[in-house]
Write a protein that holds these residues in place. Structure first.
Motif, short mmCIF file in Angstrom:
data_model
loop_
_atom_site.label_atom_id
_atom_site.label_comp_id
_atom_site.label_asym_id
_atom_site.label_seq_id
_atom_site.Cartn_x
_atom_site.Cartn_y
_atom_site.Cartn_z
N LEU A 1 0.83 -1.20 0.00
CA LEU A 1 0.00 0.00 0.00
C LEU A 1 0.87 1.25 0.00
CD1 LEU A 1 -2.91 1.20 0.24
CD2 LEU A 1 -2.58 1.16 2.73
N VAL A 2 1.91 1.26 0.83
CA VAL A 2 2.80 2.42 0.93
C VAL A 2 3.45 2.72 -0.42
CG1 VAL A 2 5.00 3.16 1.93
CG2 VAL A 2 3.22 2.22 3.41
N ALA A 3 3.77 1.69 -1.17
CA ALA A 3 4.41 1.89 -2.48
C ALA A 3 3.53 2.68 -3.44
CB ALA A 3 4.76 0.54 -3.09
N GLN A 4 2.21 2.68 -3.17
CA GLN A 4 1.27 3.40 -4.03
C GLN A 4 0.87 4.76 -3.47
OE1 GLN A 4 -1.86 1.00 -5.94
NE2 GLN A 4 -1.07 -0.77 -4.84
N LEU A 5 1.50 5.18 -2.38
CA LEU A 5 1.16 6.44 -1.73
C LEU A 5 2.40 7.33 -1.56
CD1 LEU A 5 -1.21 5.01 1.02
CD2 LEU A 5 -1.92 6.35 -0.96
N SER B 1 -12.85 -8.51 1.66
CA SER B 1 -13.08 -9.09 2.98
C SER B 1 -12.43 -8.19 4.04
CB SER B 1 -12.53 -10.52 3.02
OG SER B 1 -12.80 -11.13 4.26
N HIS B 2 -11.65 -8.78 4.95
CA HIS B 2 -11.12 -8.03 6.08
C HIS B 2 -9.85 -7.23 5.74
CE1 HIS B 2 -11.01 -7.06 10.31
NE2 HIS B 2 -9.77 -7.52 10.45
N ALA B 3 -9.25 -7.51 4.59
CA ALA B 3 -8.02 -6.80 4.21
C ALA B 3 -8.18 -6.19 2.82
CB ALA B 3 -6.82 -7.75 4.25
N HIS C 1 -7.82 -5.27 -2.89
CA HIS C 1 -8.25 -4.21 -3.79
C HIS C 1 -7.42 -2.94 -3.54
CE1 HIS C 1 -11.66 -6.99 -3.64
NE2 HIS C 1 -12.00 -6.52 -4.82
N PRO C 2 -6.09 -3.04 -3.72
CA PRO C 2 -5.22 -1.90 -3.38
C PRO C 2 -5.51 -0.65 -4.21
CG PRO C 2 -4.00 -3.58 -4.59
CD PRO C 2 -5.32 -4.18 -4.22
N GLU D 1 -8.32 0.39 -5.54
CA GLU D 1 -9.56 1.02 -5.10
C GLU D 1 -9.36 1.73 -3.76
OE1 GLU D 1 -9.20 -1.97 -6.31
OE2 GLU D 1 -10.93 -2.59 -7.55
N VAL D 2 -8.61 1.11 -2.86
CA VAL D 2 -8.35 1.72 -1.55
C VAL D 2 -7.52 3.00 -1.72
CG1 VAL D 2 -7.12 1.42 0.64
CG2 VAL D 2 -8.59 -0.40 -0.23
N VAL D 3 -6.48 2.94 -2.52
CA VAL D 3 -5.63 4.12 -2.75
C VAL D 3 -6.44 5.24 -3.38
CG1 VAL D 3 -3.73 5.01 -4.15
CG2 VAL D 3 -3.45 2.87 -2.88
N THR D 4 -7.27 4.90 -4.36
CA THR D 4 -8.10 5.91 -5.01
C THR D 4 -9.03 6.58 -4.01
OG1 THR D 4 -8.05 4.72 -7.12
CG2 THR D 4 -9.85 6.29 -6.80
N GLU D 5 -9.62 5.80 -3.10
CA GLU D 5 -10.55 6.36 -2.11
C GLU D 5 -9.80 7.26 -1.12
OE1 GLU D 5 -14.13 7.30 -0.82
OE2 GLU D 5 -13.82 5.85 -2.43
N ILE D 6 -8.63 6.84 -0.68
CA ILE D 6 -7.84 7.66 0.25
C ILE D 6 -7.44 8.97 -0.41
CG2 ILE D 6 -5.64 7.82 1.48
CD1 ILE D 6 -5.87 4.81 2.04
N GLN D 7 -7.00 8.92 -1.63
CA GLN D 7 -6.57 10.13 -2.33
C GLN D 7 -7.74 11.07 -2.59
OE1 GLN D 7 -4.65 8.25 -5.69
NE2 GLN D 7 -2.62 8.39 -4.76
#
Length: 257
Positions: free
Chosen positions: A33-37, A232-234, A239-240, A242-248
């Motif tokens: 995740l960090v690699a994408q942020l 699921s729980h992670a 879905h890295p 999608e998660v990065v897009t939502e955080i940004q």
């Protein structure tokens, strides 16, 4: 060699983003995740007794106090699962440390009751008993639970195992303390008082923190919910993007970056 009081790995530039992992894990779980942020200064933290951090006596608030001692001012704090419980308490007790809160697959109260969706007490009790009998096997079983239900569960479990096992095995007392926190800590009243920007990320297929808990959670203009339909729980593993897009998107909308 002795472990540091609190191991923290920094990477990237920009606004500080602190990442707090879940039970049985360590900060390596966030490496993909960090690699994408890269636009944030990501601070991956090993919780007390996990990864490369030394154990700490004193329970939940002692862990929160130690985190606060090491974190920069006005950081964004992302907490996954148990890490979300700690992040929520940090935001409530140390408002100058936490400018914004992100919780991932996390609840202010993890134990299931007749009125509250969560983890059945018997499941937590089983893990407590199994810790005393076979610590490595118990961790392996819990690692597998993180991805159960997602479309990519087999690959996700393999990835989680590779990341987590790259660091030392957790301290047995820290594991027991963490399970006690999941069983006993209730921050529902604290969560209802938070005024800072708060992003809550959920996996619709999460078997540990059911997404239907959203209907029991506080709602306000400062709170944003995002549900990943096939996660699921992670979700940051399955879905890295999608998660990065939502955080940004959320960070930009709230003026954090």
């Amino acid at each position: 060699m002795n472990s540091p009081a609190l191991f923290m790995q920094a990477s990237g530039d920009g606004h500080p983003l602190v990442l707090l992992h879940g039970w049985g894990m360590n900060s390596s779980i966030f490496t993909p995740l960090v690699a994408q942020l890269p636009q944030y200064q990501c601070l991956q933290v090993d919780l007390p007794g996990f990864g490369d951090s030394a154990p700490l006596d004193g329970g939940f608030d002692a862990w929160v106090d130690q985190l606060a001692q090491h974190l920069p001012e006005q950081a964004m704090v992302l907490g996954w699962s148990l890490g979300g419980l700690l992040a929520t308490r940090l935001a409530q007790r140390y408002p100058t440390k936490v400018a914004a809160l992100i919780t991932v697959a996390s609840s202010p109260y993890f134990l299931a009751t007749a009125e509250w969706p969560g983890i059945p007490a018997k499941v937590l009790q089983q893990f407590t008993q199994q810790l005393q009998q076979d610590l490595p096997k118990t961790i392996e079983r819990f690692l597998a639970l993180q991805a159960m239900g997602s479309d990519t569960a087999r690959d996700d479990i393999r990835r989680i195992r590779e990341l987590v096992l790259a660091k030392p095995q957790p301290d047995a007392t820290a594991l027991a303390d963490g399970l006690a926190m999941l069983r006993d800590i209730d921050l529902r009243e604290d969560a209802a008082t938070l005024q800072l920007p708060w992003l809550r990320l959920w996996g619709k297929l999460d078997g540990l923190v059911p997404h239907r808990v959203i209907t029991q959670m506080p709602t306000a203009d400062n709170i944003t919910d995002a549900i990943f339909a096939k996660a699921s729980h992670a979700p940051f593993i399955s879905h890295p993007h999608e998660v990065v897009t939502e955080i940004q998107r959320w960070s930009t909308a709230t003026g954090l970056i």
